[in-house]
Design a protein around this motif. Structure first.
Motif, PDB file in Angstrom:
ATOM      1  N   THR A 148      -1.610  10.542   4.760  1.00 18.88           N
ATOM      2  CA  THR A 148      -0.288   9.930   4.874  1.00 18.88           C
ATOM      3  C   THR A 148       0.114   9.375   3.510  1.00 18.88           C
ATOM      4  OG1 THR A 148      -1.172   7.744   5.377  1.00 18.88           O
ATOM      5  CG2 THR A 148      -0.823   9.247   7.254  1.00 18.88           C
ATOM      6  N   THR A 149       1.363   8.979   3.391  1.00 19.08           N
ATOM      7  CA  THR A 149       1.831   8.372   2.142  1.00 19.08           C
ATOM      8  C   THR A 149       1.051   7.097   1.849  1.00 19.08           C
ATOM      9  OG1 THR A 149       4.026   9.310   2.484  1.00 19.08           O
ATOM     10  CG2 THR A 149       3.863   7.506   0.917  1.00 19.08           C
TER      11      THR A 149
ATOM     12  N   SER B  64      -1.170   6.864  -1.400  1.00 17.50           N
ATOM     13  CA  SER B  64      -0.777   5.835  -2.365  1.00 17.50           C
ATOM     14  C   SER B  64      -1.989   5.088  -2.894  1.00 17.50           C
ATOM     15  CB  SER B  64       0.220   4.850  -1.746  1.00 17.50           C
ATOM     16  OG  SER B  64       1.436   5.489  -1.475  1.00 17.50           O
TER      17      SER B  64
ATOM     18  N   THR C 133       5.187  14.705   0.709  1.00 18.70           N
ATOM     19  CA  THR C 133       4.313  13.525   0.797  1.00 18.70           C
ATOM     20  C   THR C 133       3.901  13.060  -0.592  1.00 18.70           C
ATOM     21  OG1 THR C 133       3.486  14.246   2.945  1.00 18.70           O
ATOM     22  CG2 THR C 133       2.172  12.611   1.768  1.00 18.70           C
TER      23      THR C 133
ATOM     24  N   ALA D 110       6.930  11.482  -2.268  1.00 24.73           N
ATOM     25  CA  ALA D 110       7.191  10.168  -1.669  1.00 24.73           C
ATOM     26  C   ALA D 110       6.191   9.137  -2.167  1.00 24.73           C
ATOM     27  CB  ALA D 110       7.146  10.268  -0.148  1.00 24.73           C
ATOM     28  N   THR D 111       4.957   9.574  -2.369  1.00 28.07           N
ATOM     29  CA  THR D 111       3.920   8.684  -2.889  1.00 28.07           C
ATOM     30  C   THR D 111       4.260   8.241  -4.308  1.00 28.07           C
ATOM     31  OG1 THR D 111       2.224   9.671  -1.495  1.00 28.07           O
ATOM     32  CG2 THR D 111       1.469   8.507  -3.480  1.00 28.07           C
TER      33      THR D 111
ATOM     34  N   ARG E  89       7.100   5.810  -4.122  1.00 25.35           N
ATOM     35  CA  ARG E  89       6.654   4.530  -3.572  1.00 25.35           C
ATOM     36  C   ARG E  89       5.936   3.689  -4.622  1.00 25.35           C
ATOM     37  NH1 ARG E  89       2.838   3.632   1.713  1.00 25.35           N
ATOM     38  NH2 ARG E  89       2.560   1.403   1.431  1.00 25.35           N
TER      39      ARG E  89
END
Length: 144
Positions: free
Chosen positions: A4-5, A9, A29, A32-33, A36
């Protein structure tokens, strides 16, 4: 890796990631990481399911031109499964990869004209050390 992100992360931040290699369906993903974490790093994308093994493209940035290839410099970080706590990063040097490949190639008596089918996921140490590196240190080409 179907992280998952949130999971990704932690790994990207902890490892101080400089580059990501992913496949088309997981690129969102990874992007997005990066967003983030407010970080920018090259993301290389391939379509691993294509018949020819996939073509590579730099989706967001160019790959860095220089790499520290000294024997003891870090080339990768493999993470433990994290079953009892956060995953722990194990720093792997160039010499560790080369030594593993040379030992296995020697034991199997691999030659440049030999071929190996690697069916293990490349995020796993076994595939990286024993399967891939033993082929690379013998000079085996990708295909005929």
């Amino acid at each position: 890796m179907l992280a998952t992100t949130d999971e990704l992360s932690y790994l990207v931040d902890h490892s101080e990631c400089l580059l990501s290699v992913t496949q088309t369906d997981l690129q969102e993903t990874v992007s997005a990481t990066a967003k983030r974490l407010n970080r920018s790093f090259p993301i290389l994308v391939t379509d691993a399911d294509s018949a020819d093994g996939g073509s590579w493209s730099a989706a967001e940035h160019a790959v860095a031109d220089t790499v520290d290839s000294a024997a003891e410099s870090a080339v990768g970080v493999l993470y433990t499964s994290g079953t009892t706590c956060r995953p722990k990063g194990v720093v792997i040097s160039h010499s560790a990869y080369l030594t593993a490949g040379e030992v296995v190639a020697g034991q199997l008596r691999l030659r440049p004209d030999d071929r190996q089918l690697v069916v293990l996921p490349l995020f796993h140490g076994n595939a990286q050390y024993y399967s891939t590196m033993s082929a690379l240190v013998t000079g085996a080409p990708r295909s005929h």
